[in-house]
Design a protein around this motif. Sequence first.
Motif, PDB file in Angstrom:
ATOM      1  N   TYR A   1      23.406  27.536   3.610  1.00 22.26           N
ATOM      2  CA  TYR A   1      22.738  26.862   2.506  1.00 22.26           C
ATOM      3  C   TYR A   1      21.730  25.770   2.849  1.00 22.26           C
ATOM      4  CZ  TYR A   1      26.913  28.502  -0.170  1.00 22.26           C
ATOM      5  OH  TYR A   1      27.966  29.480  -0.564  1.00 22.26           O
ATOM      6  N   ALA A   2      20.600  25.916   2.572  1.00 21.14           N
ATOM      7  CA  ALA A   2      19.544  24.912   3.135  1.00 21.14           C
ATOM      8  C   ALA A   2      18.929  24.170   1.775  1.00 21.14           C
ATOM      9  CB  ALA A   2      18.678  25.927   3.661  1.00 21.14           C
TER      10      ALA A   2
ATOM     11  N   TRP B   1      24.328  23.228  -3.650  1.00 19.07           N
ATOM     12  CA  TRP B   1      23.569  24.223  -2.671  1.00 19.07           C
ATOM     13  C   TRP B   1      23.076  25.309  -2.800  1.00 19.07           C
ATOM     14  CZ3 TRP B   1      21.790  20.936   1.796  1.00 19.07           C
ATOM     15  CH2 TRP B   1      22.522  19.783   1.641  1.00 19.07           C
TER      16      TRP B   1
ATOM     17  N   GLN C   1      21.013  28.867  -0.932  1.00 21.41           N
ATOM     18  CA  GLN C   1      20.162  29.487   0.406  1.00 21.41           C
ATOM     19  C   GLN C   1      18.791  29.101   0.315  1.00 21.41           C
ATOM     20  OE1 GLN C   1      22.000  33.579   1.694  1.00 21.41           O
ATOM     21  NE2 GLN C   1      22.047  33.570  -0.571  1.00 21.41           N
TER      22      GLN C   1
ATOM     23  N   ASP D   1      19.404  33.144  10.920  1.00 20.98           N
ATOM     24  CA  ASP D   1      20.066  32.073  10.847  1.00 20.98           C
ATOM     25  C   ASP D   1      21.609  32.317  11.180  1.00 20.98           C
ATOM     26  OD1 ASP D   1      20.756  33.183   8.655  1.00 20.98           O
ATOM     27  OD2 ASP D   1      20.261  31.792   7.163  1.00 20.98           O
TER      28      ASP D   1
ATOM     29  N   ARG E   1      12.335  22.609   5.924  1.00 17.75           N
ATOM     30  CA  ARG E   1      13.656  23.007   5.132  1.00 17.75           C
ATOM     31  C   ARG E   1      14.880  22.518   5.259  1.00 17.75           C
ATOM     32  NH1 ARG E   1      15.623  27.872   2.515  1.00 17.75           N
ATOM     33  NH2 ARG E   1      13.378  29.223   3.026  1.00 17.75           N
ATOM     34  N   TYR E   2      15.182  22.239   6.528  1.00 21.82           N
ATOM     35  CA  TYR E   2      16.332  21.404   7.069  1.00 21.82           C
ATOM     36  C   TYR E   2      16.356  20.106   7.034  1.00 21.82           C
ATOM     37  CZ  TYR E   2      17.339  26.307   8.273  1.00 21.82           C
ATOM     38  OH  TYR E   2      17.631  27.510   8.260  1.00 21.82           O
TER      39      TYR E   2
ATOM     40  N   ARG F   1      20.511  14.676   7.143  1.00 27.33           N
ATOM     41  CA  ARG F   1      18.921  14.643   6.568  1.00 27.33           C
ATOM     42  C   ARG F   1      18.364  13.523   6.223  1.00 27.33           C
ATOM     43  NH1 ARG F   1      18.516  20.352   3.239  1.00 27.33           N
ATOM     44  NH2 ARG F   1      19.448  21.718   4.758  1.00 27.33           N
TER      45      ARG F   1
ATOM     46  N   ARG G   1      22.322  21.706   7.713  1.00 29.08           N
ATOM     47  CA  ARG G   1      22.519  22.684   7.009  1.00 29.08           C
ATOM     48  C   ARG G   1      24.220  22.867   6.612  1.00 29.08           C
ATOM     49  NH1 ARG G   1      20.186  27.631  10.544  1.00 29.08           N
ATOM     50  NH2 ARG G   1      22.035  28.097  12.114  1.00 29.08           N
TER      51      ARG G   1
END
Length: 678
Positions: free
Chosen positions: A242-243, A250, A252, A312, A350-351, A429, A436
């Motif tokens: 899940y990103a 959360w 994908q 991934d 993204r992350y 983050r 992630r």
Amino acid sequence: MANQSELLPRESLLWIFAAQFAALLPHFAQLPLWIVCAWAFAVYWRLEVFRGRRDLPGRTVKLLVVGLTVAGLALSYRRWFALEPMVALLAISFTLKNLELVSRRDAFLSLLLAYFVAATLFVYEQTIPYALYGTVCVVVVTAALAAQLGHFSARPRRALGLSLRLLAQAVPLMLLLFIVMPRLGPLWAVPQNNSGTTTGISDSMTPGDFTRLSKSDKPALRIAFDGPIPPPEQRYWRGLVYADFDGRRWSQGFGVDPREGGVVRWQGREQKLPEVGPRYRYRVIQEATNNPWLFAMARPISDTRGVGETADDRLLKKRPVYNRFAYDVRSWPRETLTDDRELSDFEYRRYLQLPRGGNPRTRAWAEEFHASGLGAEEISAHVLKYFNRSFTYTLKPPALGADSIDDFLFGSQQGFCEHFASSYVFTMRAAGVPARVVAGYQGGEWVEQEEYLLVREYDAHAWAEIWLPGRGWQRVDPTAAVSPERIRDGLQSAAADEFMQDSLLQLHRISVLNRLRLEWDMINYRWYQTVVSFDSDKQENLLKKLLGEVSPLRLAAFIAVPVALALTGMLLWLWLSNRGRRLPPASRLYQKFCRRMARAGIARRPGEAPRDFARRVGIEMPALAPMVERITAAFERAAYGEDPAAEKQLRRLLRQWSPRANFVFGRTADGGRIATGE
């Protein structure tokens, strides 16, 4: 219109309806209710026709019924080209056949269709109970076919007995074909309706999702290792990453799922992985999920057809896992490999993605770590230490508000694995560390007798991964900081008081039942390994063991010899059974009379009736006619009238009389024989 002699009697109709019920019964739970009611009404209508209270529907009524059923199918299913509507169409065709069930030809057609309906059962499941029920269906349908031969054959004992004998004779041929017939892929594929997941983890995660999975003890994975077995703390079976995070959910994210344009490498990794060194080889048997993702440890590679790897570190199947699926995997522990690549700008964004607002306390706390110049591993250590200090692992966490991360970290401090993983990744983050959430299963129960790892639904787990320069993605499990026994010993040990607490009978606490449940799973495991997963590779290996070399000549001999032995044994059995079959007493006495007459010069001809034989004896030997007439009359009363007194009379006549003792035979002018008195 069928001839009167071809019309179906009552026993034939009842057998047909019994076969239909047996074939349709497992589908009643999946078919729309109106199809079940339609079948029951069609059976009722046909029985009323038999009683003379109704007439068979005409062409106009039939066309109207067909139109209504097509409309019903269109309203019941969103798409036509899928497995469920195809089975429903077959079932409704099966049902409508009852409206024109008149002659034996219609009966045979309906019963042959019943075999197909029974076979659709195995499209959904190939388990032992389904196999046993499928066998019962075949026995009932075959008995219904046997019952169409006549009134005597329709008796339950005779019809079922004939069905069992026919199927028993077919078992050797079935086993032979199972071994030698080539394993071909389907000529076409009908997708199943994937509107709902059968079991397992979904493509998104919100607080409470994994708590619901913890209430299910259904098997999810069975894993057999070829070589070393990873220790409990390494048994992480990743399935989803899940990103994207919207503040509560959360997912994908776009471009990850192959159904949304995600990239999958179907021909192996571009990166060269070592052929030697620490690695695990194992075979996973995964239960149906109606989703394409598979489960494996980190750095997986699979040579199974139709399985590919994503960027991934996940495995995917080209088509969703509609049925139990087996695949081979090789995995390398991440600590044994180096990863010098850098994240791309897109991956980096993204992350690090977070919602624009919300959870201000967590953001401020993470900013303190970032401002102090701590590295990723140091920040991670501080967060884990905070978890270890005052948090509680529970299957019944309190509800969280709009700022769910703040409420959890600085309020309730009680949660399940998704709470810890979600809050950890958010904090990392916010502190500037790419992170992630990973979802899958952790742990499993080792089955010593069969040497495989049994992973159940309640082993579902969520953890985190952070990016470290020069080392790549590294696994971090915040749950282990709060409840290390969850990772080491499993959920049942970590939450003993709450585990399966909502179960009605608390059967998991009874050791005997747990043992029986494990034994049943081992039986299912052997069934799948031996029967369901008997593919072309296993077939070739078995034939090589049996034949040494698989050649057309040896394969033909392998097929011909058992068939010849089976036919010889069948003929021998028929001969012995006919030889050993005892005739009724009256028939045995009459055969004794015929043997005496043959010795006297007049043999009974094949197929000659007793009355015709007596008439011929009267012509050729008039002197014997009175006694032969009395013997024949006594035999007919004993054999056909079942008269015990006649049987005694026949026995007495034969005991007192012999044609040779009472008559002298001479020769006629043309060489024939004639009886004269003494």
